[in-house]
Scaffold this motif. Structure first.
Motif, mmCIF file in Angstrom:
data_model
loop_
_atom_site.group_PDB
_atom_site.id
_atom_site.type_symbol
_atom_site.label_atom_id
_atom_site.label_comp_id
_atom_site.label_asym_id
_atom_site.label_seq_id
_atom_site.Cartn_x
_atom_site.Cartn_y
_atom_site.Cartn_z
ATOM 1 N N VAL A 135 0.839 -1.204 0.000
ATOM 2 C CA VAL A 135 0.000 0.000 0.000
ATOM 3 C C VAL A 135 0.874 1.254 0.000
ATOM 4 O O VAL A 135 1.772 1.412 0.839
ATOM 5 N N SER A 136 0.596 2.133 -0.932
ATOM 6 C CA SER A 136 1.231 3.454 -0.992
ATOM 7 C C SER A 136 0.132 4.503 -1.109
ATOM 8 O O SER A 136 -0.938 4.236 -1.666
ATOM 9 N N PHE A 137 0.409 5.708 -0.613
ATOM 10 C CA PHE A 137 -0.654 6.722 -0.606
ATOM 11 C C PHE A 137 -0.081 8.127 -0.639
ATOM 12 O O PHE A 137 0.912 8.438 0.022
ATOM 13 N N LYS A 138 -0.734 8.969 -1.456
ATOM 14 C CA LYS A 138 -0.494 10.414 -1.482
ATOM 15 C C LYS A 138 -1.808 11.119 -1.178
ATOM 16 O O LYS A 138 -2.853 10.731 -1.708
ATOM 17 N N TYR A 139 -1.768 12.143 -0.364
ATOM 18 C CA TYR A 139 -2.975 12.928 -0.103
ATOM 19 C C TYR A 139 -3.360 13.715 -1.349
ATOM 20 O O TYR A 139 -2.493 14.050 -2.169
ATOM 21 N N PRO A 140 -4.665 13.999 -1.542
ATOM 22 C CA PRO A 140 -5.118 14.738 -2.731
ATOM 23 C C PRO A 140 -4.366 16.053 -2.888
ATOM 24 O O PRO A 140 -4.231 16.828 -1.936
ATOM 25 N N GLY A 141 -3.838 16.281 -4.077
ATOM 26 C CA GLY A 141 -3.127 17.519 -4.367
ATOM 27 C C GLY A 141 -1.681 17.526 -3.933
ATOM 28 O O GLY A 141 -0.980 18.531 -4.118
ATOM 29 N N SER A 142 -1.202 16.425 -3.340
ATOM 30 C CA SER A 142 0.171 16.362 -2.857
ATOM 31 C C SER A 142 1.007 15.483 -3.772
ATOM 32 O O SER A 142 0.523 14.501 -4.340
ATOM 33 N N ASP A 143 2.285 15.821 -3.899
ATOM 34 C CA ASP A 143 3.229 15.006 -4.674
ATOM 35 C C ASP A 143 4.105 14.149 -3.773
ATOM 36 O O ASP A 143 4.990 13.437 -4.255
ATOM 37 N N THR A 144 3.861 14.232 -2.460
ATOM 38 C CA THR A 144 4.692 13.508 -1.491
ATOM 39 C C THR A 144 3.986 12.235 -1.034
ATOM 40 O O THR A 144 2.788 12.261 -0.717
ATOM 41 N N TRP A 145 4.732 11.157 -0.988
ATOM 42 C CA TRP A 145 4.174 9.894 -0.500
ATOM 43 C C TRP A 145 4.071 9.937 1.018
ATOM 44 O O TRP A 145 5.065 10.141 1.700
ATOM 45 N N SER A 146 2.849 9.746 1.528
ATOM 46 C CA SER A 146 2.661 9.652 2.978
ATOM 47 C C SER A 146 2.895 8.234 3.470
ATOM 48 O O SER A 146 3.290 8.017 4.616
ATOM 49 N N LEU A 147 2.614 7.256 2.613
ATOM 50 C CA LEU A 147 2.921 5.857 2.888
ATOM 51 C C LEU A 147 3.554 5.266 1.643
ATOM 52 O O LEU A 147 3.182 5.629 0.516
ATOM 53 N N PRO A 171 -6.216 3.566 -1.130
ATOM 54 C CA PRO A 171 -4.782 3.628 -1.452
ATOM 55 C C PRO A 171 -4.538 4.174 -2.852
ATOM 56 O O PRO A 171 -5.332 3.945 -3.773
ATOM 57 N N THR A 172 -3.445 4.899 -3.004
ATOM 58 C CA THR A 172 -3.029 5.343 -4.330
ATOM 59 C C THR A 172 -2.493 4.168 -5.126
ATOM 60 O O THR A 172 -2.734 4.041 -6.336
ATOM 61 N N GLU A 173 -1.772 3.300 -4.443
ATOM 62 C CA GLU A 173 -1.265 2.069 -5.048
ATOM 63 C C GLU A 173 -1.474 0.931 -4.062
ATOM 64 O O GLU A 173 -1.554 1.136 -2.850
ATOM 65 N N GLY A 174 -1.512 -0.293 -4.559
ATOM 66 C CA GLY A 174 -1.696 -1.445 -3.693
ATOM 67 C C GLY A 174 -3.153 -1.630 -3.304
ATOM 68 O O GLY A 174 -4.054 -0.967 -3.832
ATOM 69 N N CYS A 175 -3.414 -2.528 -2.359
ATOM 70 C CA CYS A 175 -4.790 -2.793 -1.948
ATOM 71 C C CYS A 175 -4.827 -3.250 -0.497
ATOM 72 O O CYS A 175 -3.811 -3.675 0.073
ATOM 73 N N ILE A 176 -6.018 -3.138 0.087
ATOM 74 C CA ILE A 176 -6.279 -3.621 1.442
ATOM 75 C C ILE A 176 -7.338 -4.702 1.339
ATOM 76 O O ILE A 176 -8.364 -4.507 0.664
ATOM 77 N N LEU A 177 -7.115 -5.814 2.007
ATOM 78 C CA LEU A 177 -8.021 -6.955 1.921
ATOM 79 C C LEU A 177 -8.662 -7.225 3.271
ATOM 80 O O LEU A 177 -8.016 -7.101 4.317
ATOM 81 N N LEU A 178 -9.937 -7.572 3.246
ATOM 82 C CA LEU A 178 -10.642 -8.075 4.429
ATOM 83 C C LEU A 178 -11.020 -9.513 4.134
ATOM 84 O O LEU A 178 -11.829 -9.776 3.231
ATOM 85 N N ASN A 179 -10.400 -10.432 4.864
ATOM 86 C CA ASN A 179 -10.626 -11.858 4.635
ATOM 87 C C ASN A 179 -10.450 -12.245 3.167
ATOM 88 O O ASN A 179 -11.267 -12.942 2.577
ATOM 89 N N GLY A 180 -9.374 -11.702 2.583
ATOM 90 C CA GLY A 180 -9.003 -12.069 1.224
ATOM 91 C C GLY A 180 -9.725 -11.328 0.124
ATOM 92 O O GLY A 180 -9.466 -11.571 -1.050
ATOM 93 N N ILE A 181 -10.631 -10.406 0.455
ATOM 94 C CA ILE A 181 -11.400 -9.665 -0.553
ATOM 95 C C ILE A 181 -11.051 -8.175 -0.458
ATOM 96 O O ILE A 181 -10.989 -7.606 0.645
#
Length: 608
Positions: free
Chosen positions: A368-380, A416-426
Motif C-alpha cells: 500500500v502506498s498513498f499520497k494525499y489529494p493535491g500532494s506530490d509527497t508519498w505519505s505511505l 490507497p493510491t497504489e496497492g490494496c487492502i483486503l478483508l478476509n481475502g477480498i
C-alpha cells in the motif's frame, strides 16, 4: 456573462427552488398574478366610472356592477394577504431545507473529497459568492419580485395594445413619430442597462478576491473558546491588521461598484421619465383625434405610468435574480460533486473462509502506498502487514511517519493510491461501504465532540441506551467526573446549544471519545494517541485495563511514546511513511542499530 449561460443558471436555480418547496413556487406565482391584477382592475373601474358618469345613463345597473367589482377586489386582497403570509413561512421552511441539503451533502460526501483541492476551491467560491448579503435566501425573496414584475409588465402591455393598433394610428405622422421615439428609448435603455449589468457581473467576479473578507472573517467568526489565545497573545492587533490591510483595494473596488450603480440608476430614472412623457404625449394626441373617451384617457395614462415602472422593475428584477442565480452556481456545483470512492455491494458476512456470525476478520495490506489529494509527497510507501482477530498491534513512530494515515486507509476515509487492502481475502472496495466502516471504532488524535448532551456524544445518536452509556463512561475512566455533572448523561457539553453547558478539559474529552468508541462495540477498535491529554495516573489506568477495555476485539494502538505500547505483543515501527520494523518489545530492543532502539533509548529517561 453570455445570455444563454445566464438563462441556464436561472433555470437551474428555479429547479432547485421547485425541488425544495413546490408550494412556495406555486404560491409565489399565484401571489404575483393576483397582486399584479388588482391595480389594473382598479384602473378599469376608475375608467368605467368616469365613462358612465359622463354618459348620463341610469345609475342602478352601474352601482350594481361597481359593487360587484369592489367585492371582487376585496376578496382578491384578502387572498393576496393570506398568500403573502403563507409565502413568508414557506421561505423560512425552504431556507432551512436548503441548509439541511448543504449539511447532508457535506456529511455524506467522501471524506477524501472534503480534503481535496477541488472541493476546497468550490467552498472558497461559495464563501465569496455568498458575501455581501447574497445566498439562497436572496433567491427566495427575489423570485416573487421577478414574477410580480413580469406579470405587471404583461398586464400593462395587454391593456396598451388596443391603444397602439388603432386603424387611424398609421395615418397620423405625429403619433407615429412619438411611437418610434418610445421604441427608441426602450431599445437604448435595454442596451445601456445590459452593458451596466455586464460591468456589474465583472466587478462582482472581481470581489471573489475577497476584498476585506479575511479581516471580517477573523473578527466575526472565531470560536468563543479562541478568546483565551487572542487575549494571551494580544491577537487583537493581528486581526485588526487584516481588517485594515486590504482597505485600499477594497475602497477602489467600492468606488467603481458605486459609480456603476449610480450610472445604472441615472439611466433608469431618465429612461422612465422620458417614456412617461412620450406616453402621455401619445395619449394626448390620440385623445385630441377623438379616439379616446375621458375614462380611456385616465386608464391609458395610468397604465402607461405603470408600464414604465414595470419595465424598469423587470430589468432590475431579472438582473438581480440572474446575479443571484450566478452566485448559486458554486453551491450547485458543490451539491453535485460526484463521489470518488467505490461503494461496493458485498455484505461483510461473505468471507472467504469464515462461518457467518463468528466475528473473525483478517485485515491485510499489500504494498500500500498513498499520497494525499493535491500532494506530490508519498505519505505511505509499500506498506504490507496483516492483522488477525483478537490481536493487539501497536504502531509507533515519530510525528509524520504515516501512522494516522494508515488508519484513515483502513477505515476507508481514503483509498490507497497504489496497492490494496483486503478483508478476509477480498478487496475492501468491493464491500458495501457502510457495512465495512461499521467494523471500526476509532478514537482519532484530532477527534471532535459536539455541543449536545453527554449521552448523545457517547452514542453518536439522539436516542441511546442509558445504562450502556453509563457503563462505557465508567470503563473509560469518566465515572468520577460523571457524578459531578448536574444532569448526568443528559448534561450538555459546551455552550453552543445550552447556556448551562459544561466546559470539559482535554483529558475528560479524551475519555468521552474513548467511551464513544466502546459504545459502538465494533470488531476493530483503533486508538490514535488515546492518552495524549491524560495525566500520568489516568494514563497508567488505561494501560493497566487495556485488555479489559478492548475485550476480544482486534485492537490497533498508535503512539509515539514507546512506554505506552509494551502491553501489546506486536509492534510495527513506521518511519517516513514506511514500516521498517515489526516484532515485540524485547525483540525490537535487541536490534540496536535500528529505529526502535534509538527511539526507546531517547525516551528511556522519562520512563525510569
Amino acid at each position: 456573462m453570455k445570455v444563454r449561460s445566464k438563462w441556464n443558471q436561472i433555470v437551474k436555480t428555479l429547479a432547485m427552488v421547485w425541488q425544495l418547496d413546490r408550494v412556495l413556487f406555486l404560491i409565489s406565482i399565484g401571489q404575483a398574478l393576483i397582486g399584479s391584477a388588482i391595480p389594473y382592475i382598479e384602473i378599469y373601474l376608475s375608467a368605467y366610472v368616469l365613462d358612465h358618469l359622463t354618459s348620463g345613463l341610469s345609475l342602478k345597473p352601474f352601482l350594481g356592477t361597481v359593487t360587484l367589482i369592489l367585492a371582487g377586489i376585496f376578496v382578491l386582497n384578502v387572498i393576496n394577504s393570506w398568500l403573502d403570509r403563507t409565502r413568508n413561512v414557506h421561505i423560512e421552511v425552504c431556507g432551512k431545507r436548503f441548509d439541511m441539503l448543504m449539511g447532508i451533502r457535506t456529511l455524506s460526501m467522501d471524506y477524501e473529497l472534503l480534503d481535496s483541492p477541488q472541493v476546497n476551491e468550490i467552498r472558497t467560491r461559495i464563501r465569496n459568492d455568498h458575501n455581501w448579503g447574497a445566498g439562497f435566501y436572496s433567491i427566495l425573496w427575489q423570485f416573487p419580485w421577478m414574477i410580480s414584475s413580469i406579470m405587471d409588465l404583461l398586464f400593462a402591455v395587454g391593456i396598451l395594445i388596443p391603444l397602439f393598433v388603432g386603424s387611424s394610428l398609421f395615418q397620423d405622422a405625429s403619433a407615429l413619430l412619438i411611437l418610434f421615439s418610445f421604441l427608441a428609448v426602450i431599445i437604448f435603455y435595454t442596451w445601456f442597462s445590459g452593458n451596466k449589468r455586464k460591468e456589474s457581473y465583472a466587478l462582482l467576479d472581481e470581489s471573489a478576491k475577497g476584498y476585506g473578507y479575511r479581516g471580517h472573517y477573523l473578527w466575526n467568526r472565531h470560536e468563543y473558546r479562541n478568546g483565551m489565545d487572542i487575549r494571551l497573545f494580544n491577537g487583537q492587533k493581528l486581526i485588526k491588521h487584516y481588517c485594515e490591510s486590504e482597505s485600499g483595494e477594497y475602497t477602489d473596488w467600492l468606488h467603481r461598484m458605486t459609480a456603476n450603480a449610480c450610472q445604472s440608476g441615472l439611466s433608469n430614472g431618465l429612461s422612465s421619465g422620458i417614456l412617461q412623457a412620450i406616453s402621455y404625449l401619445f395619449v394626448a394626441f390620440r385623445a385630441a383625434a377623438g379616439a379616446l373617451s375621458i375614462g380611456s384617457v385616465v386608464k391609458y395614462a395610468t397604465v402607461i405610468y405603470r408600464f414604465s415602472s414595470a419595465l424598469s422593475g423587470v430589468f432590475q428584477a431579472l438582473s438581480a435574480f440572474a446575479l443571484s442565480a450566478q452566485r448559486q452556481q458554486s453551491t450547485l456545483e458543490y451539491i453535485n460533486v460526484p463521489d470518488v470512492l467505490p461503494k461496493g455491494s458485498i455484505p461483510v458476512e461473505k468471507r472467504a473462509f469464515c462461518e457467518e456470525g463468528d466475528n473473525e476478520y483478517e485485515i491485510e495490506l499489500r504494498n500500500v502506498s498513498f499520497k494525499y489529494p493535491g500532494s506530490d509527497t508519498w505519505s505511505l510507501r509499500n506498506v504490507s502487514l496483516s492483522l488477525r482477530v483478537g490481536e493487539r498491534l501497536a504502531i509507533v513512530g515519530m510525528n509524520g511517519s504515516g501512522k494516522t494515515t494508515l488508519i484513515k486507509l483502513l477505515c476507508r476515509l481514503y483509498d490507497p493510491t497504489e496497492g490494496c487492502i483486503l478483508l478476509n481475502g477480498i478487496d475492501i472496495r468491493k464491500y458495501d461501504y457502510q457495512e465495512y466502516i461499521s467494523l471500526f471504532s476509532v478514537v482519532f488524535q484530532d477527534f471532535k465532540l459536539f455541543a449536545f448532551s453527554l449521552g448523545q456524544n457517547v452514542a453518536a445518536s439522539a436516542q441511546y441506551e442509558k445504562e450502556r452509556v453509563l457503563a462505557c463512561l465508567e470503563k473509560a475512566g469518566f465515572g468520577e467526573r460523571l457524578k459531578t455533572l448536574p444532569d448526568q448523561d443528559e448534561t450538555y457539553l459546551y455552550k453552543g446549544f445550552d447556556e448551562q453547558g459544561v466546559e470539559i478539559s482535554g483529558g475528560e474529552a479524551q475519555k468521552i471519545a474513548l467511551a464513544r468508541a466502546l459504545y459502538k462495540d465494533a470488531p476493530f477498535i483503533v486508538l490514535d494517541e488515546p492518552t495524549a491529554a491524560l495525566d500520568p495516573i489516568a494514563e497508567y489506568d488505561i494501560y493497566k485495563r487495556f485488555n479489559e477495555l478492548v475485550e476480544d476485539k482486534t485492537a490497533i494502538y498508535i503512539s509515539h511514546r514507546l512506554s505506552s505500547c509494551r502491553f501489546c505483543d506486536d509492534i510495527a515501527v513506521f518511519h517516513e511513511g514506511e514500516m521498517i520494523q515489526r516484532g515485540n518489545h524485547e525483540t525490537l530492543l535487541k536490534e540496536k542499530e535500528k529505529k526502535y532502539y534509538e527511539m526507546w533509548t531517547a525516551q528511556a529517561q522519562y520512563y525510569e
